[in-house]
Design a protein around this motif. Structure first.
Motif, short mmCIF file in Angstrom:
data_model
loop_
_atom_site.label_atom_id
_atom_site.label_comp_id
_atom_site.label_asym_id
_atom_site.label_seq_id
_atom_site.Cartn_x
_atom_site.Cartn_y
_atom_site.Cartn_z
N THR A 144 -12.20 30.60 -3.17
CA THR A 144 -10.89 30.32 -3.49
C THR A 144 -9.99 30.39 -2.18
O THR A 144 -9.77 31.47 -1.40
CB THR A 144 -10.34 31.44 -4.23
OG1 THR A 144 -11.16 31.41 -5.53
CG2 THR A 144 -8.74 31.50 -4.76
N PRO A 145 -9.18 29.29 -1.92
CA PRO A 145 -8.24 29.28 -0.77
C PRO A 145 -6.75 29.88 -0.98
O PRO A 145 -6.24 29.49 -1.86
CB PRO A 145 -8.21 27.63 -0.58
CG PRO A 145 -8.14 26.91 -1.84
CD PRO A 145 -9.35 27.82 -2.69
N ILE A 146 -6.21 30.40 0.01
CA ILE A 146 -5.06 31.09 -0.11
C ILE A 146 -4.41 30.92 1.37
O ILE A 146 -4.78 31.04 2.40
CB ILE A 146 -5.24 32.58 -0.31
CG1 ILE A 146 -5.82 32.80 -1.59
CG2 ILE A 146 -3.68 33.15 -0.15
CD1 ILE A 146 -4.90 32.61 -2.93
N ASP A 147 -3.28 30.34 1.42
CA ASP A 147 -2.46 30.16 2.61
C ASP A 147 -1.37 31.14 2.89
O ASP A 147 -0.75 31.63 2.00
CB ASP A 147 -1.56 28.60 2.38
CG ASP A 147 -2.40 27.59 2.39
OD1 ASP A 147 -3.55 27.38 2.93
OD2 ASP A 147 -2.30 26.78 1.47
N ILE A 148 -1.34 31.29 4.29
CA ILE A 148 -0.43 32.28 4.83
C ILE A 148 0.75 31.77 5.84
O ILE A 148 0.53 30.80 6.46
CB ILE A 148 -1.39 33.17 5.59
CG1 ILE A 148 -2.47 33.87 4.64
CG2 ILE A 148 -0.41 34.12 6.12
CD1 ILE A 148 -2.25 34.55 3.63
N PHE A 149 1.98 32.16 5.52
CA PHE A 149 2.94 31.61 6.02
C PHE A 149 3.79 32.61 6.89
O PHE A 149 3.96 33.83 6.95
CB PHE A 149 3.96 30.85 4.90
CG PHE A 149 3.27 29.90 4.26
CD1 PHE A 149 3.68 28.40 4.67
CD2 PHE A 149 2.44 29.75 3.16
CE1 PHE A 149 3.36 27.33 3.84
CE2 PHE A 149 2.06 29.11 2.42
CZ PHE A 149 2.35 27.65 2.86
N LEU A 150 4.39 32.14 7.88
CA LEU A 150 5.38 32.73 8.61
C LEU A 150 6.75 32.46 7.85
O LEU A 150 6.99 31.36 7.88
CB LEU A 150 5.56 32.13 10.16
CG LEU A 150 6.88 32.66 10.93
CD1 LEU A 150 6.68 34.15 11.24
CD2 LEU A 150 6.83 31.98 12.23
N VAL A 151 7.31 33.41 7.65
CA VAL A 151 8.72 33.32 7.01
C VAL A 151 9.99 33.83 7.74
O VAL A 151 9.73 35.08 8.31
CB VAL A 151 8.70 34.08 5.58
CG1 VAL A 151 9.94 33.87 4.73
CG2 VAL A 151 7.51 33.98 4.77
N THR A 152 11.03 33.13 7.95
CA THR A 152 12.07 33.18 8.65
C THR A 152 13.31 33.03 7.80
O THR A 152 13.34 32.33 7.01
CB THR A 152 12.07 32.64 10.11
OG1 THR A 152 11.95 31.24 9.93
CG2 THR A 152 10.93 33.10 10.83
N ASN A 153 14.56 33.62 8.35
CA ASN A 153 15.65 33.13 7.60
C ASN A 153 16.62 32.73 8.92
O ASN A 153 17.08 33.18 9.68
CB ASN A 153 16.32 34.61 7.21
CG ASN A 153 17.32 34.42 6.33
OD1 ASN A 153 18.30 33.23 6.53
ND2 ASN A 153 17.99 35.63 5.39
N PRO A 154 17.01 31.20 8.43
CA PRO A 154 17.88 30.75 9.45
C PRO A 154 19.24 31.37 9.42
O PRO A 154 20.01 30.98 10.65
CB PRO A 154 18.12 29.09 8.93
CG PRO A 154 16.60 29.17 8.07
CD PRO A 154 16.41 30.40 7.60
N ALA A 155 19.83 32.11 8.74
CA ALA A 155 20.90 32.77 8.34
C ALA A 155 21.09 33.91 9.19
O ALA A 155 22.09 34.66 9.51
CB ALA A 155 21.48 33.02 7.28
N SER A 156 19.82 34.36 9.60
CA SER A 156 19.86 35.83 10.21
C SER A 156 20.16 35.56 11.89
O SER A 156 20.03 34.78 12.45
CB SER A 156 18.45 36.46 10.30
OG SER A 156 18.02 37.08 9.16
N ARG A 157 20.81 36.79 12.26
CA ARG A 157 21.27 36.63 13.72
C ARG A 157 20.15 37.49 14.53
O ARG A 157 20.27 38.72 14.61
CB ARG A 157 22.47 37.56 13.88
CG ARG A 157 23.83 36.56 13.43
CD ARG A 157 25.17 37.42 13.51
NE ARG A 157 26.11 36.81 12.96
CZ ARG A 157 27.42 37.10 13.03
NH1 ARG A 157 27.87 38.25 13.58
NH2 ARG A 157 28.42 36.52 12.55
N LEU A 158 19.18 36.82 14.85
CA LEU A 158 17.96 37.57 15.55
C LEU A 158 18.33 38.04 17.09
O LEU A 158 19.01 37.33 17.51
CB LEU A 158 16.87 36.56 15.55
CG LEU A 158 16.27 36.10 14.16
CD1 LEU A 158 15.15 35.21 14.46
CD2 LEU A 158 15.82 37.23 13.37
#
Length: 329
Positions: free
Chosen positions: A281-295
């Motif tokens: 069974t395949p499961i995809d993993i993602f990098l999640v970011t918020n363009p509205a965040s002041r990093l």
């Protein structure tokens, strides 16, 4: 906008108690007054009164609730989205101030799902920390839904997780694909057997991840569970890979695990893979970011390095265990 409406908006911004928004966020996320009170360590009447004060101040019904129902109104949904932005922005102010005082040092807050085993991530942390020794890290393991929520609320600069439904305001970068299989522990009657078929698992007791359901991130695993006709009673659950593995090794039940993440345990004789052996069974993993965040600079730099290391790999090198088929991300 009329002068009277402008005056009302200014008055609201001046007089609104921001703690009411914080309480409202908890009510929506917890799905009730009592649960929100438990989360905020407040008494139930205090939370209920806060909701009434907020509704009175805004002149809108925010929650439609009764003895047997709880529904966030359209006005409530709109306020919730805005409140998340406000709460996150306020929380990030300390980051902005710290960067002004010391531009070299930064703190990177990462939320990650428990079964993420991805060599480029380890290489990124190693190389980035060596290059920037004054950067500090906070890595918190959470369910994939909580990872995304933390990034949305700007509590974390980045998240790494499974994705069931995408928030339209977040950015998702595919990192890798892993494959799940079912396993048993060394005391199980199936351990060491190579003659098993899917039919042998019919009615077998099992354990699961919290997200192993048709409505959550591990939906493909839940579909396989249904196909195998395992016992309806799940004997143990956890959001952490190590605890699901512990339940399997202890013999509480068979259960799903990402194959490459437990390769050492298989070699050490703690786990035995069960059918089906073909097409895991395949499961995809993602990098999640918020363009509205002041990093801060550290967060931006880490995200950039991880993205570069990942994109430099051909798609076939981002599939675990190595598969002949192409990624369908």
């Amino acid at each position: 906008m009329s002068l009277s409406r402008l005056d009302d908006s200014e008055r609201l911004a001046r007089e609104l108690d921001w703690n009411l928004l914080r309480t409202f966020i908890a009510i929506v996320q917890e799905g009730g007054i009592t649960a929100a009170a438990d989360r905020l360590l407040l008494k139930q009447p205090s939370v209920s009164n806060a909701l009434k004060r907020l509704e009175t101040r805004l002149g809108k019904r925010l929650i439609d609730r009764g003895p047997s129902h709880f529904r966030v109104t359209d006005a409530g949904q709109s306020l919730y989205r805005e409140a998340l932005e406000i709460h996150g922005t306020i929380a990030r102010l300390t980051v902005e101030i710290r960067d002004i005082e010391d531009e070299v040092r930064g703190h990177v807050n990462i939320r990650v799902a428990s079964h993420v085993v991805f060599p480029p991530l380890d290489e990124t942390l190693r190389d980035f920390s060596h290059r920037h020794p004054r950067v500090t890290f906070d890595m918190t393991v959470a369910t994939s839904a909580d990872v995304a929520a933390s990034v949305l609320e700007k509590k974390a600069g980045l998240g790494i997780c499974l994705v069931h439904r995408k928030w339209p305001t977040l950015s998702y970068t595919h990192l890798f694909r892993e494959h799940f299989a079912f396993f048993c522990g060394p005391t199980h009657r199936f351990f060491g057997r190579r003659d098993l078929t899917e039919a042998d698992l019919d009615g077998e007791p099992s354990v699961a991840f919290d997200t192993d359901s048709l409505q959550d991130a591990l939906r493909p695993v839940a579909i396989l569970r249904t196909r195998l006709n395992l016992d309806d009673t799940i004997r143990g659950t956890s959001s952490h890979l190590e605890e699901v593995k512990r339940l399997i090794v202890a013999g509480v039940g068979i259960g799903p695990l990402p194959i490459h993440a437990v390769a050492r345990d298989i070699e050490d004789g703690l786990l035995w893979q069960l059918p089906p052996y073909e097409d895991p069974t395949p499961i995809d993993i993602f990098l999640v970011t918020n363009p509205a965040s002041r990093l801060n600079r550290a967060e931006k730099g880490l995200i950039e390095m991880l993205t570069q290391k990942t994109s430099a790999l051909p798609p076939a090198k981002r599939v675990y265990p190595p598969q002949e088929a192409e990624i369908g991300a």
